[in-house]
Every structure is written in C-alpha cells, then in structure tokens.
Design a protein around this motif. Structure first.
Motif: not given
Length: 529
Positions: A401-420
């Motif tokens: 979660l920490a890295q996912v939220l940092l990616a949002a802060c940096r404008g990098d969500l296009s590089e993120v996929s989530l695991n559930w």
C-alpha cells in the motif's frame, strides 16, 4: 552514522522483513513531543532502521533507548520498492496517517504490512490502534495545524502522509504539505470541493456529462418547498457542505421534505453546511460504493464494496455513517465497473484537471444502480476512503500500500496493478445504544481478545474507544468497533464476523444482524452484546 544508547526512546512497528529476526510484539507504544529524539518502547520491540542504525535487540525485559547522533540522511523512496541494482538494500518509507477512526486503523494495519514501510505513525490515532501495535499514535499533534504537521514530518523523516478524514483535506492540509515537499495522498482543498460542496460536484457533472440525479439548489426555504411540491415525493434533501455523513434526508412524503428544508435553512441544524440545500430526484435501485485511486491524470479501480447506511435491519431507520460493509459487491460486475470508470470516474478526473484543480487521492463514488436501466448514476463523491468500506478493502489488499499511494502522489499510477486476496470480507459495525442520535459514553467493552481468536482472519478495528482507569476498553463514540473477517466466500466471511461479534460482551452497544442481506440468503443472528 553513529548511535549510542542513552535513555528510553519510542517504538514503532513490527518489521515484516524476513531479513530481520526482531519480530516481537510490543504493547501500547507512544510518542512524546517532549522527547523528540526518542521513541518509548516496551521490552520486546523493534527500531526503525531509517531513523537510526541497525541494532541487535535482545529478548531482554528491560527497555532500552537509542538516539541517533547523525540524522542527516533521510529515508529514500522507490515506487517499485526494489534494489537499485548496485547492491543497495530496498528503499523504505516512514508514513504518517492523519485521523483517528476505524478507517485510519485499517489504513495503519495495511501500511504496517507493506514490505517497504518501516514505520507507521497515526495522529491522533486511538487506543485501539496503539494497543494493536499497528502504529505509534501521536495523540497531541494538531492535524488541523499544517505547520505542526509539517514540523513533525521533518523531524521524523516522514516520506508519505496519508490523510484519512475529509475535514483536514477541505481545510487545505494537503496543499501545505505538498508545498513543503512532503508527498501527500489526499486532494487539495480545491479538489476536495467534490465532497465539501455538493453543488460544486453537481455542476461538474452537468458540465462534463457525468450521469447523476436531477437536482436544483436553494438557499430560500420557500423556493425549495415550491419545487418540492411540484416534484412530489419521495425526494432527497441534502445539505450542501460537510455534515459528518448525516446531511442527507430521503423524504418519503412532501411533509418530511418540508421539515428537512426547515431544519437546514431555517433552524440551521447543520450550521454553515446547511445554508444551501440540494433538492434531488429520488433514484430507485441498489446502492454501491466504488473506489478509485487517482494521480491527477490516471485512475485505477479498487475492489468493489457495498455498505449499509441505515441504522436498522432491513435498511430501516435513519442514515448513519455506515453500519457494515462487504467486498466484493456482486452488484458491481466487471462489466459495470468498466462503465463506471468510463462514464463517471475518468470524466471526473479529466474535468477536474481541465478546471485547474487536479485530483490526487481516492475518489469514493456513491452509486445508484438504476432499477430500470441497470446503469450507474453518481449519488455523491467522497474524497477519502469510505468508513467502513475501507476496513474490508484493506484486509483484502495484498499489494504494498505504501508504494501504491506513493505512485499516486508521483503521477505514476499507470504503472501500477493491484493484487487482492481471493474470497470475500465483511465488517459488522458495533455502535453505542442510541446512535445515530444521542448516546452515552463510558460503557465497558469486554472479550475483544477472545473475539479476535474466533478465526485467524478476524480483525477488530477501533473507531471510538478509550481506556478507563482500570485499563478496560470503553465506548467513546457513536460507531465504536468494526468487527472484520475474511472468508473463502461471502457466507464464510459473514459467519466469522458474526461469531466474533457474539463473543464481545458490551451491553451498551448494538449492531445490525443482516449485513450482506442483498447478496446472501438471510441467517438470523441474535443480538448478544
């Protein structure tokens, strides 16, 4: 860097890094601003490696304290949380969560499990968060004072601030933190108007073609009543501003609608939040909660969830902040999720960017799946994680979660996929008798430890608890506990959650016995508190 043992210092979190053997639980960690160089720790503890040097901690029952003599190096952050390829260790981050309710407890729980997160602070936090060891609570940090928060972040090398509640966002905390160079997950005050002003949200929907209920805005009670008379009932009356989740009245008769208008515009029951009202058409269908992480330009959906706003079984009684939730929500199919992203979330993100107030944070869309068309319409936006939906989402999230939220802060969500995690989760809220009206505080709550031992998947999140002089948990709010459980399917999650609820001995509380009723055959649970 040189460290020396001086005197007692605070403790932070239980490391999950497999390279560390210091994985002992500690009790009641706390922080004292009077000793800004140290952490108070219990006998079995771990120290944050980015705040100080590596220390071999023995299983001594005597507390130790460390103080760094060189704090010039700050913790660095990697979006991928990986080695730099030169043999350097994984980059890590210290996180501060703003807030003190069940939502914030769930965020602390997920962040503590994040491999790249060294330390979790929570301000002000609550006794349940502190006693669980999910974060170190900073009870006297003024979260509405930006300079106070910024000073704390700089002293402790905080590399990410996660803002839980809406009030600090609307007041501009994120603006000030970002200006100070501190990565912050949460929108600016301008972008937070999506929740802070329903008329702002409705105007945005009009401008960018986002499907929502038909509405009119009023400040004059007579004009509002005339419109209500013309439209008839049922009809919905909403306070324009923030009203702690209680500013929405679904009036089933014209007379009820008139009373709602008078309560807001004449009697001022919601203060400045009710000086303007939205009179909205009544939508018939099934409600659902849809969450998306946003980085200003991109958005990715979270898993679906559905909450229960009414206080009583069968969705009866007045609206509350939420009496329970489950995830995933069968009503939100993958096909419908795609429609929501294309017709509601992405037009909102692009519209906000076009309006010059990019949104960074989580968009929480309250939806109505229209009974006639089967298509989603936007009821309202919240600009933070929902409570109690956050609880079921965080126990299911397997990504860092920490890295996912940092990616949002940096404008990098296009590089993120989530695991559930597979399966389902459910949370049952236990509230003080009388909620959402007046309620008494101070009733003793027992057997919480026994309740969490019902199954390994059970986790109790604290929303409104305190400790009495004897060290007992007591109720200190309206919504007090979020009893959460996972299961291979929704039925198993429900059974585990209610088994845990029934272990809790709390005569001063109550709960709904039908959480998940829209998705499951009903099973009766006796109220035993």
């Amino acid at each position: 860097m040189t460290c020396t043992t001086l005197n007692l210092s605070p403790c932070i979190k239980l490391f999950n890094n497999n390279n560390y053997h210091n994985k002992f639980r500690f009790s009641k960690p706390f922080f004292s601003p009077s000793n800004p160089n140290g952490f108070f720790v219990g006998p079995l503890y771990s120290t944050p490696r980015d705040l100080c040097c590596h220390i071999n901690v023995s299983r001594s029952f005597f507390p130790s304290v460390v103080k760094c003599l060189d704090k010039k190096s700050k913790p660095s952050i990697s979006v991928n949380g990986q080695s730099d390829g030169n043999g350097a260790s994984e980059e890590r981050v210290i996180v501060l969560v703003i807030g003190g309710g069940g939502r914030e407890h769930a965020l602390c729980y997920a962040l503590q499990r994040s491999p790249s997160c060294d330390t979790v602070f929570c301000a002000p936090g609550n006794v349940g968060i502190a006693n669980s060891g999910n974060a170190t609570c900073i009870s006297d940090l003024d979260i509405l004072d930006s300079s106070d928060v910024i000073g704390f972040c700089r002293r402790w090398g905080v590399g990410l601030v996660v803002v839980g509640p809406e009030a600090p966002l609307v007041s501009g905390l994120a603006n000030d933190l970002v200006k100070a160079g501190i990565p912050t997950f949460g929108p600016t005050s301008e972008a937070a108007a999506l929740e802070g002003s329903k008329s702002f949200m409705k105007n945005l929907c009009d401008k960018y073609g986002i499907p929502t209920a038909k509405y009119e805005t009023f400040t004059d009670p007579s004009a509002a009543k005339k419109h209500i008379q013309e439209q008839g009932a049922p009809i919905v009356i909403k306070a324009d501003g923030l009203a702690a989740g209680k500013g929405v009245i679904v009036a089933m008769t014209v007379e009820e609608a008139y009373e709602a208008v008078d309560s807001m515009l004449v009697k001022g029951v919601f203060g400045s939040a009710g000086r303007r009202v939205i009179v909205e058409e009544f939508l018939e269908g099934e409600e659902a909660s849809f969450f998306a992480l946003v980085d200003g330009e991109n958005a990715i959906p979270l898993e679906s969830a559905q909450d229960h706003k009414r206080v009583g079984d069968g969705d009866s009684g007045p609206n509350t902040g939420g009496m329970g939730a489950y995830s995933p929500a069968p009503v939100l199919t993958k096909e419908l999720e795609s429609v929501v992203m294309k017709s509601i979330i992405l037009p909102t993100v692009r519209g906000m960017s076009t309006e010059g107030c990019k949104f960074v944070g989580v968009l929480y869309a309250g939806l109505m799946i229209d009974k006639k068309s089967g298509l989603p319409k936007l009821i309202e936006y919240n600009v933070r994680f929902g409570d109690p939906e956050c609880q079921v989402l965080m126990v299911r999230l397997e990504s860092d979660l920490a890295q996912v939220l940092l990616a949002a802060c940096r404008g990098d969500l296009s590089e993120v996929s989530l695991n559930w995690s597979p399966g389902s989760a459910m949370v049952v809220v236990m509230a003080s008798n009388g909620y959402p009206g007046s309620y008494e505080k101070g009733s003793v709550i027992r057997n919480l430890e026994e309740a969490e031992q019902v199954a390994p998947s059970v986790k109790i999140f604290h929303a409104g608890t305190a400790l009495d002089a004897d060290g007992n948990f007591i109720a200190a709010g309206g919504r007090v506990l979020g009893v959460t459980a996972k299961g291979k399917d929704l039925e198993e999650a429900r059974d585990r959650a209610y088994q845990a609820v029934e272990e809790i001995n709390w005569p001063g509380g109550f709960y709904r016995r039908d959480i998940g009723w829209r998705a499951l055959p009903q099973k009766q649970y006796a109220t035993k508190v």
